[in-house]
Design a protein around this motif. Structure first.
Motif, PDB file in Angstrom:
ATOM      1  N   TYR A 263       0.827  -1.199   0.000  1.00  0.00           N
ATOM      2  CA  TYR A 263       0.000   0.000   0.000  1.00  0.00           C
ATOM      3  C   TYR A 263       0.867   1.257   0.000  1.00  0.00           C
ATOM      4  N   THR A 264       0.301   2.347  -0.460  1.00  0.00           N
ATOM      5  CA  THR A 264       0.865   3.642  -0.128  1.00  0.00           C
ATOM      6  C   THR A 264       0.480   3.952   1.313  1.00  0.00           C
ATOM      7  N   GLU A 265       1.191   4.891   1.932  1.00  0.00           N
ATOM      8  CA  GLU A 265       0.856   5.223   3.317  1.00  0.00           C
ATOM      9  C   GLU A 265      -0.542   5.821   3.408  1.00  0.00           C
TER      10      GLU A 265
ATOM     11  N   SER B 173      -6.048   5.240   5.372  1.00  0.00           N
ATOM     12  CA  SER B 173      -7.486   5.250   5.123  1.00  0.00           C
ATOM     13  C   SER B 173      -8.107   3.900   5.459  1.00  0.00           C
ATOM     14  N   LEU B 174      -7.471   2.813   5.025  1.00  0.00           N
ATOM     15  CA  LEU B 174      -8.007   1.481   5.284  1.00  0.00           C
ATOM     16  C   LEU B 174      -8.055   1.174   6.767  1.00  0.00           C
ATOM     17  N   ALA B 175      -7.013   1.576   7.492  1.00  0.00           N
ATOM     18  CA  ALA B 175      -6.934   1.273   8.919  1.00  0.00           C
ATOM     19  C   ALA B 175      -7.733   2.250   9.762  1.00  0.00           C
ATOM     20  N   GLY B 176      -8.187   3.359   9.164  1.00  0.00           N
ATOM     21  CA  GLY B 176      -8.933   4.358   9.931  1.00  0.00           C
ATOM     22  C   GLY B 176      -8.067   5.089  10.930  1.00  0.00           C
ATOM     23  N   VAL B 177      -6.791   5.344  10.562  1.00  0.00           N
ATOM     24  CA  VAL B 177      -5.885   6.048  11.470  1.00  0.00           C
ATOM     25  C   VAL B 177      -6.293   7.527  11.547  1.00  0.00           C
ATOM     26  N   ARG B 178      -6.428   8.034  12.737  1.00  0.00           N
ATOM     27  CA  ARG B 178      -6.865   9.411  12.933  1.00  0.00           C
ATOM     28  C   ARG B 178      -5.801  10.402  12.452  1.00  0.00           C
TER      29      ARG B 178
END
Length: 458
Positions: free
Chosen positions: A262-264, A269-274
């Motif tokens: 993945y790109t960062e 986005s996929l992991a839902g990182v705030r």
């Protein structure tokens, strides 16, 4: 022209002509809440089973058996004999059970009412794994039930909850004997990127506990000298990672990742990182996610903040999930974590460390005739070279099938994509991915059969 002789241009026209019917069957299948978890009714699981048996027979699969194992939903086993003695046999795997929907208030439409979205459909299980069941059926329809290879079909009915089928295949090896297998329980890194998964991380669990007092004691009168079990446990847990967030347990295998990742921004986005929260660890994302270890605290027994008393905590425990390199022995990986924890005495407090379940990883052998045929097929379907990825999740049945047919090449590709929300609210599948997966499966069996005829077995 015979169906088995379909050239790329005829193949695409054929599959496009099948898509309306495949979509209709996918909607029928996805409308069935086939959840094989305890507490859910078994009738929908059997309804999905019966629907698929009928669809297989309609496409010309004369032998369709039912495998009943203890404490599990029925496994569908179908077989089409090879068209000639020197033709290879391909085993096709997918599963027709699904995850529970979770909190239905988070869904934009009822989870078992397949709902059109832009370019696809939304429903629980429509990607994982009913899209891949339908992709297998689409390949058989394209060849009018007479593919240029022998076919063995395995549609499992309790993959999501776990079943004895993970260990069963080696006990009935003749049934699952094949030259190659397509495990369709995953898909592409992103929509439009054809992807072969070549590795699966292994997994194990460990419980660690600290006990210091017979019962809670007033933190004002005893705190500062009385050993706090929760503080001791947290100090131990903090040793599992270094200052960068990389796993610091000695002996856990970690290697560079040379495939695609993945790109960062995609991963965040996929992991839902705030926003404003950094990712942990160093090195490439592929290395952190697939070819290196990860330790997660998945459970913690300690007093809750709500209603907490002013007292020194007498006991605390945590459950750890370790994911490790696909080729590392699961018992060794678990032993390394257990030894690390047992070597600690935070504030002099001994820890009780209890090993739990383990599951092996898997790394596919690449470079054989089936692998070469899959690369050509994926490029034909998507118009670009395939990416190589691994997955941090475990698929135990892969090892079971690989042990049953140790000489078979194992190929992992399918109609899902990493952004399809599998196991989450609003799961969806894209028609473009389903269509291209059917084309790829058709092209794969055509190319694989041709390679065998040309002596491609070696």
């Amino acid at each position: 022209m015979k169906p088995e002789e379909l050239k790329p241009e005829e193949l695409e026209v054929t599959v496009d002509g099948l898509m309306d019917g495949l979509r209709a069957d996918l909607e029928r299948l996805a409308a069935i809440p086939s959840i094989a978890f305890p507490g859910f009714p078994p009738e929908p699981v059997h309804e999905a089973h019966d629907l698929l048996v009928g669809l297989l027979r309609d496409v010309g699969v004369e032998r369709v058996d039912r495998i009943d194992l203890p404490d599990t939903a029925p496994v569908i086993f179908g077989e089409i004999p090879p068209p000639s003695p020197d033709a290879p046999t391909v085993l096709l795997y997918s599963h027709y059970d699904v995850q529970p929907p979770g909190d239905e208030a988070l869904w934009q439409s009822p989870p078992f009412e397949p709902t059109p979205i832009e370019g696809g459909l939304r429903a629980r299980g429509i990607a994982d794994d009913k899209s891949n069941v339908i992709a297998h059926l689409g390949m058989l329809r394209a060849f009018q039930g007479r593919p240029p290879v022998g076919i063995k079909i395995v549609f499992e009915g309790q993959e999501e909850y776990g079943s004895p089928f993970d260990d069963y295949p080696p006990t009935d090896a003749a049934r699952f004997a094949c030259d190659a297998m397509v495990i369709a329980d995953l898909g592409n890194l992103r929509p439009g990127t054809p992807t072969l998964t070549t590795g699966l991380r292994g997994a194990c669990e460990v419980v660690v506990e600290a006990r210091t007092l017979e019962e809670p004691r007033h933190s004002g009168e005893f705190g500062g000298a009385a050993p706090d079990a929760l503080l001791a446990l947290l100090k131990a847990l903090a040793t599992l990672h270094d200052v960068h967030g990389d796993v610091a347990v000695e002996g856990l295998r970690r290697e560079d990742w040379t495939g695609t990742t993945y790109t960062e921004d995609e991963f965040r986005s996929l992991a839902g990182v705030r926003d404003g929260v950094p990712l942990i660890g160093s090195g490439s994302l592929g290395e952190r996610l697939w070819s290196g270890p990860a330790i997660t605290v998945i459970g913690l027994d300690a007093p809750s903040v709500e209603g907490a008393a002013s007292a020194v905590v007498p006991s605390a425990r945590a459950k750890l999930n370790l994911r490790f390199h696909p080729q590392q022995d699961p018992k060794e990986a678990q032993r390394r974590l257990v030894e690390h924890l047992r070597s600690l005495k935070p504030f002099g407090v001994p820890l009780t460390v209890t090993p739990g379940d383990t599951g092996p990883g898997y790394e596919a052998v690449t470079g054989g005739p089936a692998y070469r045929a899959a690369l050509a097929a994926l490029k034909e379907a998507w118009g670009k070279d395939a990416a190589y990825v691994a997955t941090g999740g475990s698929i135990p049945l892969v090892n079971g099938l690989a042990k049953a047919a140790p000489g078979a090449e194992v190929l992992l590709f399918g109609a899902q994509d990493s952004m399809c929300n599998l196991h989450a609210p609003n799961e969806r599948v894209l028609f473009s991915e389903l269509r291209n997966t059917v084309v790829a499966m058709c092209a794969f069996v055509r190319e694989y059969a041709a390679g065998f005829e040309a002596g491609g077995r070696s």
